[in-house]
Design a protein around this motif. Structure first.
Motif, PDB file in Angstrom:
ATOM      1  N   SER A 125       0.848  -1.190   0.000  1.00 23.94           N
ATOM      2  CA  SER A 125       0.000   0.000   0.000  1.00 23.94           C
ATOM      3  C   SER A 125       0.879   1.233   0.000  1.00 23.94           C
ATOM      4  CB  SER A 125      -0.886   0.004   1.246  1.00 23.94           C
ATOM      5  OG  SER A 125      -0.091   0.056   2.415  1.00 23.94           O
ATOM      6  N   PRO A 126       0.347   2.382  -0.446  1.00 26.90           N
ATOM      7  CA  PRO A 126       1.166   3.618  -0.442  1.00 26.90           C
ATOM      8  C   PRO A 126       1.684   3.955   0.958  1.00 26.90           C
ATOM      9  CG  PRO A 126      -0.805   3.922  -1.751  1.00 26.90           C
ATOM     10  CD  PRO A 126      -0.979   2.600  -1.080  1.00 26.90           C
ATOM     11  N   GLY A 127       0.930   3.617   2.019  1.00 27.19           N
ATOM     12  CA  GLY A 127       1.381   3.942   3.379  1.00 27.19           C
ATOM     13  C   GLY A 127       2.565   3.123   3.828  1.00 27.19           C
ATOM     14  N   ALA A 128       2.736   1.931   3.222  1.00 25.05           N
ATOM     15  CA  ALA A 128       3.846   1.066   3.622  1.00 25.05           C
ATOM     16  C   ALA A 128       5.116   1.335   2.831  1.00 25.05           C
ATOM     17  CB  ALA A 128       3.452  -0.398   3.462  1.00 25.05           C
ATOM     18  N   GLN A 129       5.028   2.186   1.819  1.00 21.82           N
ATOM     19  CA  GLN A 129       6.179   2.421   0.963  1.00 21.82           C
ATOM     20  C   GLN A 129       7.368   3.035   1.704  1.00 21.82           C
ATOM     21  OE1 GLN A 129       6.333   1.303  -2.192  1.00 21.82           O
ATOM     22  NE2 GLN A 129       8.503   1.902  -2.155  1.00 21.82           N
ATOM     23  N   GLU A 157      11.242   1.402   2.153  1.00 20.81           N
ATOM     24  CA  GLU A 157      12.459   2.102   1.770  1.00 20.81           C
ATOM     25  C   GLU A 157      13.485   2.048   2.901  1.00 20.81           C
ATOM     26  OE1 GLU A 157      11.335   6.027   0.714  1.00 20.81           O
ATOM     27  OE2 GLU A 157      10.297   5.454  -1.141  1.00 20.81           O
ATOM     28  N   GLN A 158      13.035   2.219   4.148  1.00 21.04           N
ATOM     29  CA  GLN A 158      13.968   2.161   5.289  1.00 21.04           C
ATOM     30  C   GLN A 158      14.504   0.743   5.499  1.00 21.04           C
ATOM     31  OE1 GLN A 158      15.082   4.872   6.634  1.00 21.04           O
ATOM     32  NE2 GLN A 158      13.665   6.064   5.360  1.00 21.04           N
ATOM     33  N   ILE A 159      13.615  -0.248   5.293  1.00 22.21           N
ATOM     34  CA  ILE A 159      14.055  -1.639   5.397  1.00 22.21           C
ATOM     35  C   ILE A 159      15.130  -1.934   4.366  1.00 22.21           C
ATOM     36  CG2 ILE A 159      13.321  -4.004   4.897  1.00 22.21           C
ATOM     37  CD1 ILE A 159      12.651  -3.340   7.654  1.00 22.21           C
ATOM     38  N   LEU A 194      10.124   0.870  13.367  1.00 19.92           N
ATOM     39  CA  LEU A 194      11.293   0.834  12.484  1.00 19.92           C
ATOM     40  C   LEU A 194      11.145   1.968  11.491  1.00 19.92           C
ATOM     41  CD1 LEU A 194      11.417  -3.038  11.874  1.00 19.92           C
ATOM     42  CD2 LEU A 194      12.489  -1.714  13.692  1.00 19.92           C
ATOM     43  N   PHE A 195      11.403   3.176  11.960  1.00 23.81           N
ATOM     44  CA  PHE A 195      11.075   4.353  11.159  1.00 23.81           C
ATOM     45  C   PHE A 195      12.250   4.879  10.352  1.00 23.81           C
ATOM     46  CE2 PHE A 195      11.837   5.281  15.629  1.00 23.81           C
ATOM     47  CZ  PHE A 195      12.945   6.115  15.576  1.00 23.81           C
ATOM     48  N   ASP A 196      13.469   4.415  10.648  1.00 21.72           N
ATOM     49  CA  ASP A 196      14.614   4.793   9.825  1.00 21.72           C
ATOM     50  C   ASP A 196      15.693   3.724   9.983  1.00 21.72           C
ATOM     51  OD1 ASP A 196      15.702   5.242  12.318  1.00 21.72           O
ATOM     52  OD2 ASP A 196      15.934   7.403  12.073  1.00 21.72           O
ATOM     53  N   VAL A 197      16.808   3.946   9.307  1.00 19.68           N
ATOM     54  CA  VAL A 197      17.878   2.956   9.332  1.00 19.68           C
ATOM     55  C   VAL A 197      18.406   2.763  10.756  1.00 19.68           C
ATOM     56  CG1 VAL A 197      20.206   2.418   8.522  1.00 19.68           C
ATOM     57  CG2 VAL A 197      18.549   3.407   6.949  1.00 19.68           C
ATOM     58  N   ASN A 198      18.588   3.859  11.509  1.00 22.32           N
ATOM     59  CA  ASN A 198      19.103   3.754  12.875  1.00 22.32           C
ATOM     60  C   ASN A 198      18.190   2.906  13.746  1.00 22.32           C
ATOM     61  OD1 ASN A 198      21.425   5.335  12.470  1.00 22.32           O
ATOM     62  ND2 ASN A 198      20.270   7.226  12.782  1.00 22.32           N
ATOM     63  N   SER A 199      16.903   3.145  13.658  1.00 19.31           N
ATOM     64  CA  SER A 199      15.961   2.389  14.488  1.00 19.31           C
ATOM     65  C   SER A 199      15.939   0.921  14.104  1.00 19.31           C
ATOM     66  CB  SER A 199      14.559   3.002  14.384  1.00 19.31           C
ATOM     67  OG  SER A 199      14.057   2.903  13.061  1.00 19.31           O
ATOM     68  N   VAL A 200      16.039   0.639  12.798  1.00 15.24           N
ATOM     69  CA  VAL A 200      16.050  -0.763  12.356  1.00 15.24           C
ATOM     70  C   VAL A 200      17.275  -1.488  12.910  1.00 15.24           C
ATOM     71  CG1 VAL A 200      16.196  -2.299  10.347  1.00 15.24           C
ATOM     72  CG2 VAL A 200      14.728  -0.278  10.264  1.00 15.24           C
ATOM     73  N   VAL A 201      18.466  -0.907  12.689  1.00 20.03           N
ATOM     74  CA  VAL A 201      19.710  -1.560  13.131  1.00 20.03           C
ATOM     75  C   VAL A 201      19.750  -1.671  14.655  1.00 20.03           C
ATOM     76  CG1 VAL A 201      22.224  -1.416  13.152  1.00 20.03           C
ATOM     77  CG2 VAL A 201      20.952  -0.787  11.090  1.00 20.03           C
ATOM     78  N   ALA A 202      19.362  -0.580  15.345  1.00 18.10           N
ATOM     79  CA  ALA A 202      19.419  -0.589  16.811  1.00 18.10           C
ATOM     80  C   ALA A 202      18.487  -1.635  17.396  1.00 18.10           C
ATOM     81  CB  ALA A 202      19.083   0.800  17.347  1.00 18.10           C
ATOM     82  N   ASN A 203      17.245  -1.685  16.945  1.00 18.47           N
ATOM     83  CA  ASN A 203      16.272  -2.617  17.518  1.00 18.47           C
ATOM     84  C   ASN A 203      16.601  -4.066  17.185  1.00 18.47           C
ATOM     85  OD1 ASN A 203      14.088  -1.107  18.972  1.00 18.47           O
ATOM     86  ND2 ASN A 203      14.009  -0.010  17.022  1.00 18.47           N
ATOM     87  N   VAL A 204      17.078  -4.304  15.959  1.00 17.65           N
ATOM     88  CA  VAL A 204      17.420  -5.675  15.581  1.00 17.65           C
ATOM     89  C   VAL A 204      18.603  -6.188  16.415  1.00 17.65           C
ATOM     90  CG1 VAL A 204      18.364  -7.097  13.726  1.00 17.65           C
ATOM     91  CG2 VAL A 204      16.476  -5.532  13.257  1.00 17.65           C
TER      92      VAL A 204
END
Length: 837
Positions: free
Chosen positions: A58-62, A66-68, A122-132
């Motif tokens: 969906s457009p909201g998940a785009q 992109e951050q993933i 997971l709103f940006d690259v930092n949050s993705v890497v940090a949380n994972v």
């Protein structure tokens, strides 16, 4: 950023790039797109993957996708794959069939689900890497919310490993990511602890910290054993980035103090490589332990800001080290090492924190030297005392102290166990009289060079107040001679080279010396001593006792111990003692005095008296019958508190005058005055005395009667009369009858220095307020001294164990730079200190 730091940054980035390239081989795109069947069949045991299940994007998940996709490359560096799983419409499994499941990301290790992440977390690259990474390291990185939790972890780590404690205002931030990436790399070396509680950050002692900023503390727990005390903590002052954290941990793992044995220009350490300065504490073997503790104290204060090295003067031949105690090397290429003279460790710390301080100190030193050279002859604060003036005038003369052993708190008691007699000079390096006496002491060392059984040493009470306090040293300077076993004799004479040497040499002979036969006793009275003592021996005193006079004998022995070094005494108490005493017309207990090498022996009966009474009697009997007054012996005669009948002569007195005065003086047991003479050629100060007595200089010789202790009247023997015993006695009778008019009367004004006396004790308390309480280092707090070892054979740089191993050995740190600089030439702003009191 310095050139070294640029090179280090490039190398570190290049390594990360290489690692990323290796892991990415075989995959053109970091983000993979697979079907559910392909994804679950590709899972490998132990390998982590982050999956996002999607049917129609969906457009909201785009933005989330992109951050993933952007984080895929970063996660791949840590061996974590990122996969987009495309779900067919007909697939109604757990991850594809539920609507809520399609709004999450899933972290798997192998085929085991580790955690579900809402897409809005997971709103940006930092949050993705940090949380994972936080999820994968959940068992390695402890999350704490209370101070009790933190203390429990600390206590569990004490004696085992260190802790990295991080505060981040919120998870998923860039700082959180940096901490997790560091934990991924260093988690097997240090225990990482994380919190988002601002109150916990304040509880750790960071009261001034901005809770909106992330903070990292390195906690040195590995060598802490006391559960009651928290681990030492070193805060990282830079922002939390992966590069800064790596740099900080690298510094925390470096040796606390590096021992150096080569030219500082050639030394390179991890601190210099990381763009930090290196501080050298200049040391010497006599004060190694104190210098080591000073270096460790400075290193703890500068941890993370600069490196500290201990540079031995004994192993490096650099002339510039003679007057410096600290050196500074900066990481800038081509910048020379700067050598400085600093007063205490606070100045060292300021030196690092304030870059302009180096130039300021060097300028001050140059200005001080110029000012002292120009004004030393006109400075009233220096010239108010002749001793201070002499020391200041001669301040640039380096003292030859190589033959004098330096004692510290650690070496003092062991030195007293040596078989030799240990001579100890207690002094203060900033005090003028001490420095003047130290010059005499070096001359004594030169005279006694090679003498067996004598060990000359010194203790600087400014550096080691605890030693001086325990030895009851209440004034500077003080000299004591210690025999093996602890018994000591304190010197209370003049501080000239000849007097000091005589005291040390005479102290080598037992006092009293027990004589076994009459022949030995007779030889003793004739002055038969070892050849090396002949020049120091004047009058022999022999105590003769029978078996029935044990009380007097014990008092004589005690008196001999008190007078040890000042006189020589012998003791004879064999069965035939009565025969010896009869020869000299005395009966035991008796004292025989042999003057002039035994040419005349005087017998004195000893009544039952105390040891102190015998000491006073012996000192009186040792006074010359008709002495020549000198600066050295005047105090002994002033102590008698009797009038002086003194003959002033411009050279040796005539034979007739000498004979007549001697006849008069021999009646001294009945006289209440001191008959003496003064040679103006040998003692020029006598001219000043005569000027105080007369308006004009009288013709010489002149005979003077003066009572310094009552009235201060000065009477002059009539110049028209010859100096004979009868004429002098007749004149003294007129004086007694009040028939003579005094030539002058001395002022009743007390003799005082031109300026008030200095309160040196107050000065010490002001300069170092902790000294009276600290009394340097107690033995229980001091680590065992170990000689430096270098198993690799490299004599240049010796790497000590990492700084954590030293945490328990620091003890009570020294604030002053003890022993690191030769202060003995009074070069440390002596004039300035003198005037500031």
């Amino acid at each position: 950023m310095s050139a070294q730091k640029d090179r280090w940054f490039f190398s570190f980035s290049f390594l990360l790039f290489c690692a990323s390239s290796i892991l990415m081989q075989g995959s053109a795109r970091p983000l993979q797109e697979l079907s559910p069947q392909e994804y679950f069949s590709s899972l490998q045991a132990g390998r982590a993957s982050l999956a996002y299940f999607s049917r129609n994007v969906s457009p909201g998940a785009q933005p989330f996708l992109e951050q993933i996709e952007n984080s895929a490359e970063a996660l791949q560096d840590y061996g974590i794959s990122v996969v987009k799983v495309n779900c067919p419409k007909e697939d109604m499994s757990r991850y594809c069939g539920e609507e809520n499941a399609l709004r999450k990301a899933y972290l798997f290790r192998g085929n085991v689900l580790i955690r579900e992440f809402p897409t809005d977390a997971l709103f940006d690259v930092n949050s993705v890497v940090a949380n994972v990474l936080f999820a994968l390291l959940f068992n390695e990185v402890k999350y704490v919310e209370t101070l009790a939790d933190l203390q429990n972890i600390e206590n569990a780590l004490k004696g085992k490993s260190n802790m990295v404690f991080a505060y981040v205002p919120a998870t998923g931030t860039a700082e959180h990511r940096a901490v997790m990436e560091a934990a991924f790399v260093y988690g097997t070396v240090h225990q990482f602890v994380l919190t988002t509680e601002a109150t916990l950050l304040k509880d750790t002692g960071n009261d001034e910290s901005d809770v909106s900023s992330a903070r990292l503390l390195f906690c040195h727990c590995q060598w802490a054993t006391d559960l009651e005390q928290p681990c030492r903590r070193t805060a990282m002052e830079q922002t939390l980035t992966m590069l800064n954290i790596h740099r900080h941990l690298k510094l925390m793992g470096a040796p606390l103090v590096t021992e150096v044995a080569e030219d500082p220009e050639k030394v390179s350490t991890v601190h210099l490589q990381l763009g930090l300065p290196l501080v050298f504490i200049l040391s010497q073997k006599e004060t190694y332990e104190a210098d080591r503790r000073t270096a460790e104290f400075v290193a703890w204060q500068l941890l993370g800001k600069a490196g500290v090295a201990l540079l031995s003067r004994d192993l490096v031949d650099l002339n510039i080290l003679l007057r410096s105690n600290v050196a500074l090397k900066t990481p800038d290429e081509g910048e020379p090492v700067k050598y400085l003279v600093l007063e205490d460790t606070d100045e060292v710390i300021t030196l690092v924190e304030d870059k302009n301080k180096v130039e300021q100190i060097q300028e001050d030193e140059e200005e001080n030297e110029e000012d002292e050279d120009e004004k030393e002859n006109n400075n009233q604060d220096i010239q108010d005392d002749q001793v201070v003036e002499a020391v200041s005038r001669d301040k640039k003369r380096e003292l030859p102290l190589e033959q004098i052993l330096v004692l510290t708190e650690e070496t003092f008691h062991s030195a007293l166990l040596e078989p030799a007699r240990t001579v100890v000079l207690f002094y203060a390096s900033w005090e003028a009289v001490s420095l003047a006496v130290l010059r005499s002491y070096t001359e004594v060392a030169d005279h006694l060079k090679g003498t067996r059984g004598v060990l000359l040493s010194r203790v600087n009470c400014w550096d080691w107040p605890g030693v001086c306090t325990k030895e009851n040293v209440t004034q500077f300077p003080t000299m004591k001679i210690y025999e093996k076993g602890g018994r000591s004799v304190m010197y209370d004479g003049m501080w000239g080279t000849e007097e000091l040497t005589s005291f040390i040499m005479l102290n080598r002979v037992s006092c009293p010396l027990r004589l076994a036969t009459i022949d030995e006793a007779e030889g003793y009275l004739r002055g038969e001593f070892p050849p090396e003592l002949s020049s120091y021996h004047h009058t022999s005193l022999l105590g003769v006792f029978s078996t029935a006079t044990s009380e007097a004998r014990e008092a004589f022995e005690e008196a001999g111990n008190i007078l040890s070094g000042h006189v020589t005494t012998g003791m004879y108490f064999e069965d035939d003692a009565l025969g010896l005493s009869r020869k000299y017309a005395v009966s035991p207990p008796a004292l025989l005095l042999a003057r002039s090498g035994g040419q005349s022996v005087e017998g004195i009966a000893l009544s039952k008296q105390s040891a102190q009474d015998m000491v006073r009697m012996i000192r009186y009997e040792l006074l010359d019958i008709f002495p020549e007054i000198t600066v050295q012996n005047l105090p002994r005669y002033l102590q008698l508190r009797k009038p002086f009948l003194i003959l002033f002569s411009d050279g040796d007195i005539g034979q007739m005058e000498s004979k007549e005065m001697l006849k008069l003086a021999k009646e001294r047991p009945q006289q209440a005055f001191v008959a003496c003479w003064l040679n103006l050629k040998k003692t020029p100060v006598g001219r000043g005395i005569l000027k105080a007595y007369f308006a004009t200089m009288p013709s010489l010789p002149v005979l003077i009667w003066v009572n310094l202790h009552a009235g201060g009247h000065v009477f002059t023997f009539p110049s028209e009369q010859s100096i004979t015993e009868m004429n002098i006695l007749s004149w003294l009778e007129k004086l007694k009858a009040g028939l003579e008019i005094p030539s002058s009367t001395l002022s009743e004004e007390d003799w005082k220095p031109p300026l008030p006396a200095y309160d040196f004790l107050q000065m010490m308390e002001t300069a170092l307020p902790e000294l009276p309480l600290r009394t340097s280092h107690h033995h229980g707090d001091t680590p065992e001294r170990l000689p430096p070892e270098n198993p690799g054979g490299d004599t240049a740089v010796q790497e000590e164990p990492s700084q954590e191993t030293k945490a328990e050995k620091v003890g009570s740190p020294g604030r002053d730079l003890r022993g690191t600089a030769p202060r003995l030439a009074a070069r440390e702003k002596q004039g300035k200190r003198h005037s500031e009191l």
